[in-house]
Motif scaffolding. Structure first.
Motif, PDB file in Angstrom:
ATOM      1  N   ARG A   1     -33.297  60.477 -45.164  1.00  0.00           N
ATOM      2  CA  ARG A   1     -34.357  60.021 -44.120  1.00  0.00           C
ATOM      3  C   ARG A   1     -33.914  58.730 -43.731  1.00  0.00           C
ATOM      4  N   ILE A   2     -34.357  58.505 -42.106  1.00  0.00           N
ATOM      5  CA  ILE A   2     -33.818  57.300 -41.565  1.00  0.00           C
ATOM      6  C   ILE A   2     -34.769  56.820 -40.848  1.00  0.00           C
ATOM      7  N   GLU A   3     -34.778  55.540 -40.372  1.00  0.00           N
ATOM      8  CA  GLU A   3     -35.819  54.899 -39.642  1.00  0.00           C
ATOM      9  C   GLU A   3     -35.022  55.066 -38.007  1.00  0.00           C
ATOM     10  N   HIS A   4     -35.401  55.683 -37.265  1.00  0.00           N
ATOM     11  CA  HIS A   4     -35.088  55.651 -35.912  1.00  0.00           C
ATOM     12  C   HIS A   4     -35.818  56.278 -34.890  1.00  0.00           C
ATOM     13  N   GLU A   5     -35.760  55.908 -33.643  1.00  0.00           N
ATOM     14  CA  GLU A   5     -37.025  56.356 -32.866  1.00  0.00           C
ATOM     15  C   GLU A   5     -37.317  57.920 -32.657  1.00  0.00           C
ATOM     16  N   ASN A   6     -35.949  58.508 -32.614  1.00  0.00           N
ATOM     17  CA  ASN A   6     -36.135  60.069 -32.493  1.00  0.00           C
ATOM     18  C   ASN A   6     -35.491  60.871 -33.594  1.00  0.00           C
ATOM     19  N   ILE A   7     -34.825  60.255 -34.438  1.00  0.00           N
ATOM     20  CA  ILE A   7     -34.228  60.962 -35.570  1.00  0.00           C
ATOM     21  C   ILE A   7     -35.036  60.828 -36.838  1.00  0.00           C
ATOM     22  N   GLU A   8     -35.421  61.890 -37.620  1.00  0.00           N
ATOM     23  CA  GLU A   8     -36.113  61.753 -38.843  1.00  0.00           C
ATOM     24  C   GLU A   8     -35.280  61.796 -39.937  1.00  0.00           C
TER      25      GLU A   8
ATOM     26  N   LYS B   1     -27.461  58.949 -29.468  1.00  0.00           N
ATOM     27  CA  LYS B   1     -27.206  58.728 -27.926  1.00  0.00           C
ATOM     28  C   LYS B   1     -27.734  60.029 -27.210  1.00  0.00           C
ATOM     29  N   ILE B   2     -27.529  61.327 -27.981  1.00  0.00           N
ATOM     30  CA  ILE B   2     -27.916  62.501 -27.245  1.00  0.00           C
ATOM     31  C   ILE B   2     -29.106  63.232 -27.833  1.00  0.00           C
ATOM     32  N   ALA B   3     -29.480  62.916 -29.008  1.00  0.00           N
ATOM     33  CA  ALA B   3     -30.790  63.376 -29.809  1.00  0.00           C
ATOM     34  C   ALA B   3     -32.259  62.837 -29.247  1.00  0.00           C
ATOM     35  N   ASN B   4     -33.014  63.787 -28.857  1.00  0.00           N
ATOM     36  CA  ASN B   4     -34.320  63.366 -28.576  1.00  0.00           C
ATOM     37  C   ASN B   4     -35.082  63.961 -29.765  1.00  0.00           C
ATOM     38  N   SER B   5     -36.456  63.804 -29.533  1.00  0.00           N
ATOM     39  CA  SER B   5     -37.222  63.895 -30.797  1.00  0.00           C
ATOM     40  C   SER B   5     -37.513  65.294 -31.187  1.00  0.00           C
ATOM     41  N   THR B   6     -36.945  66.180 -30.392  1.00  0.00           N
ATOM     42  CA  THR B   6     -37.120  67.509 -30.844  1.00  0.00           C
ATOM     43  C   THR B   6     -35.943  68.504 -31.282  1.00  0.00           C
ATOM     44  N   ALA B   7     -34.995  67.435 -31.212  1.00  0.00           N
ATOM     45  CA  ALA B   7     -33.708  68.076 -31.322  1.00  0.00           C
ATOM     46  C   ALA B   7     -33.496  68.381 -32.628  1.00  0.00           C
ATOM     47  N   ILE B   8     -32.357  69.273 -32.806  1.00  0.00           N
ATOM     48  CA  ILE B   8     -31.769  69.825 -34.108  1.00  0.00           C
ATOM     49  C   ILE B   8     -30.352  69.860 -33.625  1.00  0.00           C
TER      50      ILE B   8
END
Length: 116
Positions: free
Chosen positions: A58-65, A92-99
Protein backbone atom coordinates in the motif's frame (compact mmCIF):
# COMPACT_ATOMS: atom_id res chain seq x y z
CA UNK A 1 47.31 -14.95 -6.30
CA UNK A 2 44.56 -12.72 -7.73
CA UNK A 3 43.29 -9.66 -5.93
CA UNK A 4 40.26 -7.58 -6.74
CA UNK A 5 41.16 -3.96 -7.43
CA UNK A 6 37.86 -2.53 -8.72
CA UNK A 7 34.22 -3.44 -8.28
CA UNK A 8 31.22 -2.18 -10.17
CA UNK A 9 27.60 -3.27 -9.71
CA UNK A 10 24.71 -1.93 -11.79
CA UNK A 11 21.05 -2.74 -12.34
CA UNK A 12 19.28 -2.10 -15.62
CA UNK A 13 15.49 -1.91 -15.34
CA UNK A 14 12.94 -2.01 -18.15
CA UNK A 15 9.34 -1.22 -17.16
CA UNK A 16 6.39 -1.82 -19.49
CA UNK A 17 2.90 -0.56 -18.59
CA UNK A 18 -0.29 -1.69 -20.33
CA UNK A 19 -4.02 -1.80 -19.68
CA UNK A 20 -5.44 -4.49 -17.42
CA UNK A 21 -6.66 -7.60 -19.23
CA UNK A 22 -7.30 -11.30 -18.66
CA UNK A 23 -5.17 -13.09 -17.58
CA UNK A 24 -4.58 -10.24 -15.16
CA UNK A 25 -1.02 -10.54 -13.96
CA UNK A 26 2.45 -9.90 -15.18
CA UNK A 27 5.07 -8.78 -12.70
CA UNK A 28 3.27 -5.77 -11.21
CA UNK A 29 -0.32 -4.61 -10.83
CA UNK A 30 -0.98 -0.93 -10.07
CA UNK A 31 -4.35 -0.43 -8.38
CA UNK A 32 -6.02 3.00 -8.35
CA UNK A 33 -7.83 4.31 -5.26
CA UNK A 34 -11.24 4.06 -6.97
CA UNK A 35 -10.50 1.04 -9.18
CA UNK A 36 -13.38 -1.40 -9.74
CA UNK A 37 -11.33 -4.04 -7.93
CA UNK A 38 -9.42 -3.22 -4.75
CA UNK A 39 -6.01 -4.52 -3.64
CA UNK A 40 -7.38 -7.33 -1.44
CA UNK A 41 -9.70 -8.62 -4.17
CA UNK A 42 -6.80 -8.39 -6.63
CA UNK A 43 -4.61 -10.40 -4.24
CA UNK A 44 -7.28 -13.12 -3.97
CA UNK A 45 -7.53 -13.25 -7.76
CA UNK A 46 -3.75 -13.46 -8.05
CA UNK A 47 -3.49 -16.12 -5.33
CA UNK A 48 -5.87 -18.33 -7.31
CA UNK A 49 -3.53 -18.16 -10.31
CA UNK A 50 -0.19 -18.05 -8.46
CA UNK A 51 -0.46 -18.75 -4.71
CA UNK A 52 1.97 -16.83 -2.47
CA UNK A 53 3.86 -15.35 -5.44
CA UNK A 54 2.80 -11.69 -5.03
CA UNK A 55 2.92 -9.09 -2.28
CA UNK A 56 0.59 -6.11 -1.78
CA UNK A 57 2.32 -2.85 -0.97
CA UNK A 58 0.00 0.00 0.00
CA UNK A 59 1.31 3.43 -0.89
CA UNK A 60 0.54 7.08 -0.37
CA UNK A 61 -0.26 8.62 -3.76
CA UNK A 62 -3.02 10.86 -5.08
CA UNK A 63 -4.33 8.19 -7.50
CA UNK A 64 -2.66 4.88 -6.63
CA UNK A 65 -3.77 2.82 -3.61
CA UNK A 66 -1.47 -0.18 -3.91
CA UNK A 67 1.16 -1.99 -5.91
CA UNK A 68 0.94 -5.77 -6.18
CA UNK A 69 4.37 -7.08 -7.09
CA UNK A 70 5.85 -10.49 -7.79
CA UNK A 71 7.94 -11.54 -4.78
CA UNK A 72 10.75 -12.76 -7.05
CA UNK A 73 11.42 -9.16 -8.10
CA UNK A 74 11.73 -8.16 -4.45
CA UNK A 75 14.35 -10.88 -4.01
CA UNK A 76 16.46 -9.19 -6.69
CA UNK A 77 16.02 -5.54 -5.66
CA UNK A 78 14.58 -3.93 -2.53
CA UNK A 79 11.11 -2.39 -2.18
CA UNK A 80 12.86 0.92 -1.53
CA UNK A 81 14.37 0.72 -5.02
CA UNK A 82 11.49 -0.73 -7.03
CA UNK A 83 8.34 0.87 -5.60
CA UNK A 84 9.37 4.52 -6.13
CA UNK A 85 10.28 3.70 -9.74
CA UNK A 86 6.93 1.97 -10.36
CA UNK A 87 4.99 4.81 -8.70
CA UNK A 88 6.93 7.48 -10.59
CA UNK A 89 6.33 5.94 -14.01
CA UNK A 90 2.91 4.41 -13.34
CA UNK A 91 1.71 7.59 -11.66
CA UNK A 92 2.23 9.47 -14.92
CA UNK A 93 -0.55 7.50 -16.64
CA UNK A 94 -2.66 6.04 -13.81
CA UNK A 95 -5.82 7.76 -12.69
CA UNK A 96 -7.79 6.85 -9.56
CA UNK A 97 -9.92 4.24 -11.39
CA UNK A 98 -6.99 2.58 -13.18
CA UNK A 99 -5.80 -0.97 -12.91
CA UNK A 100 -2.52 -1.27 -14.79
CA UNK A 101 -0.35 -4.29 -15.22
CA UNK A 102 3.37 -3.85 -15.71
CA UNK A 103 6.04 -6.15 -17.03
CA UNK A 104 9.41 -5.59 -15.41
CA UNK A 105 12.72 -7.08 -16.54
CA UNK A 106 15.66 -6.65 -14.20
CA UNK A 107 19.15 -7.28 -15.53
CA UNK A 108 21.93 -7.10 -12.97
CA UNK A 109 25.39 -6.43 -14.35
CA UNK A 110 28.53 -7.02 -12.32
CA UNK A 111 31.96 -5.95 -13.53
CA UNK A 112 35.24 -6.57 -11.72
CA UNK A 113 38.88 -5.96 -12.56
CA UNK A 114 41.46 -8.21 -11.00
CA UNK A 115 45.26 -8.02 -10.79
CA UNK A 116 47.06 -10.96 -12.39
Amino acid sequence: MCSISEKSKKAEIHLRLTEFEIPPMQDVLIVGKKAPIGPEAARKMVDVLSPDQYEIIRIEHENIEAIIIRKGLLNMLSKETLIPLIVEEGGKIANSTAILKAQMNIIIQVSKTIDL
